[in-house]
Write an enzyme that holds these catalytic residues in place. Structure first.
Site, PDB file in Angstrom:
ATOM      1  N   LEU A 209       0.824  -1.207   0.000  1.00  0.00           N
ATOM      2  CA  LEU A 209       0.000   0.000   0.000  1.00  0.00           C
ATOM      3  C   LEU A 209       0.862   1.263   0.000  1.00  0.00           C
ATOM      4  CD1 LEU A 209      -3.030   0.561  -0.014  1.00  0.00           C
ATOM      5  CD2 LEU A 209      -2.924   0.845   2.467  1.00  0.00           C
ATOM      6  N   CYS A 210       2.035   1.183   0.627  1.00  0.00           N
ATOM      7  CA  CYS A 210       2.906   2.358   0.678  1.00  0.00           C
ATOM      8  C   CYS A 210       3.412   2.728  -0.718  1.00  0.00           C
ATOM      9  CB  CYS A 210       4.081   2.106   1.615  1.00  0.00           C
ATOM     10  SG  CYS A 210       5.102   0.681   1.166  1.00  0.00           S
TER      11      CYS A 210
END
Length: 436
Positions: A209-210
């Protein structure tokens, strides 16, 4: 006489001359005294064949089946033609953009192969019940979705009645990914089914997700950002419908904005569809090879001209793999039926888990587990409901369990849990917990 004259549509006898040399003569594995060539032709003229999918693979399959002597074909596809389809889906023209694939493909083949009747259905395969599928003798899949394959596989397995041999419908499945592909024949309940082979189609690795939120590097990252983050933040529609062009267009525009921000090229509408719907990429040459293999199996089943993949027998192969990455390579083998298959087996599958996992972590693991790949699982244990996705009232009632560990919920090693998913109605995935 020229070859063109032999293939003239108006000359029916001459058109099928070379095909009849195959289907009206007994094969090497058939007793000549029990073979009736004319009966084979008559049977193929009346046999109902269902093709699922009218895309890159489906177009080839429809054309090949019509030219293989099958006269009564139905095709299901809910999609409409996009301009990006025209480079490989050869039954479509620029004027067809926006029209239903099933309708256009059916009309094109009917026009070119006289005497063939193709009935199109512009809908989902889930819109039909078992009575609809019972009318067909063979089902051929040209799908780009693992979920759809699993659904039709479970449906055909569930239709089998031991007292009615006609209830067993052979499923011929083809699939392609780049220069690789496979063709397989499933005889429901008699051998390995698609669910038995699910671990051969492991889900793609998730992007952190980062990466999506801060440092996208690929067009796919921009699309996933629009899908996972932007959609959840802006909620342009109450619920995402991956088959709704308006929803896909919104995601495409958001992904395009994201790509421009980070100077990333390659975001297209078709790629957005592929990433969001997890569509497997296709190459025309690979489609033609795999479609030919699938239709060859249909001809062998219908005419007994040769043993087909999945023929009853100890060592008979049921799976053909193809690779065109480096020259041409094919390999056939027998994929064994699994006793713990949730669709055609009877035993529970062993599932290794950490007893300190929360129920939420267990549920999330089903999405990446190769032999499960469930997106909205509901979980029941022996005598109690742990979590239900639907209806909303029951979901709210069982939601507090998501934060509890498996130990706190009273689950021990050897506990059998039952997992269901709305995408596979009627199928229960049974697991025996094994603590690691």
């Amino acid at each position: 006489m020229s070859s063109a004259a032999l293939l003239r549509p108006g000359s029916d006898v001459k058109r099928w001359k070379y095909l009849d040399n195959v289907r009206t003569r007994p094969g090497a594995f058939i007793d000549p005294d029990e073979f009736d060539g004319q009966a084979v032709v008559d049977n193929m003229n009346q046999m109902k064949i269902l093709v699922i999918g009218a895309g890159g693979l489906g177009c080839e399959i429809l054309k090949n089946l019509a030219l293989s002597g099958f006269k009564n074909i139905s095709v299901i596809d809910m999609d409409t033609i996009d301009i990006s389809n025209l480079n490989r889906q050869f039954l479509f023209r620029h004027a067809d953009v926006g029209k239903f694939k099933a309708e256009v493909a059916a009309k094109f083949v009917e026009k070119r192969v006289k005497g063939v009747k193709i009935t199109p259905y512009n809908c989902k395969i889930q819109d039909f019940d078992e009575d609809f599928y019972q009318q067909f003798q063979i089902v051929v899949c040209g799908l780009d979705s693992i979920e759809a394959r699993r659904w039709i596989n479970a449906t055909l397995v569930g239709m089998v009645d031991d007292e009615n041999p006609d209830s067993m419908k052979p499923l011929i499945d083809g699939g392609t990914e780049g220069f690789k592909g496979q063709a397989r024949v499933i005889l429901p309940t008699m051998g390995s089914c698609i669910e038995c082979q699910l671990d051969m189609h492991a889900p793609r690795a998730a992007v952190p997700l980062c990466t999506l939120a801060s440092i996208p590097r690929q067009p796919e990252h921009c699309i996933e950002w629009a899908h996972v983050i932007a959609w959840d933040k802006e909620k342009p529609f109450p619920q995402l419908d991956k088959d709704d062009p308006e929803h896909i267009t919104w995601l495409y525009q958001k992904a395009l904005e994201r790509a421009r921000e980070f100077n990333i090229s390659g975001v297209t509408y078709s790629l957005t569809q592929g990433v969001v719907k997890n569509i497997i990429p296709a190459i025309a040459a690979t489609n033609s090879v795999i479609a030919a293999a699938c239709c060859n199996e249909a001809l062998k089943i219908a005419s007994s001209c040769a043993p087909f993949l999945g023929s009853p027998g100890e060592a008979e192969p049921n799976y053909m793999m193809y690779s065109g990455n480096d020259s041409i390579y094919t390999y056939t083998f027998k994929h064994e039926k699994k006793d713990d298959c949730p669709v055609c087996g009877s035993k529970a599958k062993t599932l290794k888990v950490n007893p300190r996992w929360t129920l939420q972590e267990l549920i999330e693991s089903f999405a990446t587990l190769p032999e499960a790949q469930l997106k909205k699982p509901s979980v029941r244990a022996e005598g109690k409901t742990l979590y239900m996705q639907f209806p909303p009232g029951l979901e709210e009632q069982t939601r507090p369990n998501l934060g509890k560990t498996l130990e706190e919920l009273g689950l021990t090693a050897g506990t059998e849990i039952a997992v269901t998913d709305p995408a596979f109605m009627g199928v229960t995935f049974n697991f025996n917990l094994s603590f690691a």
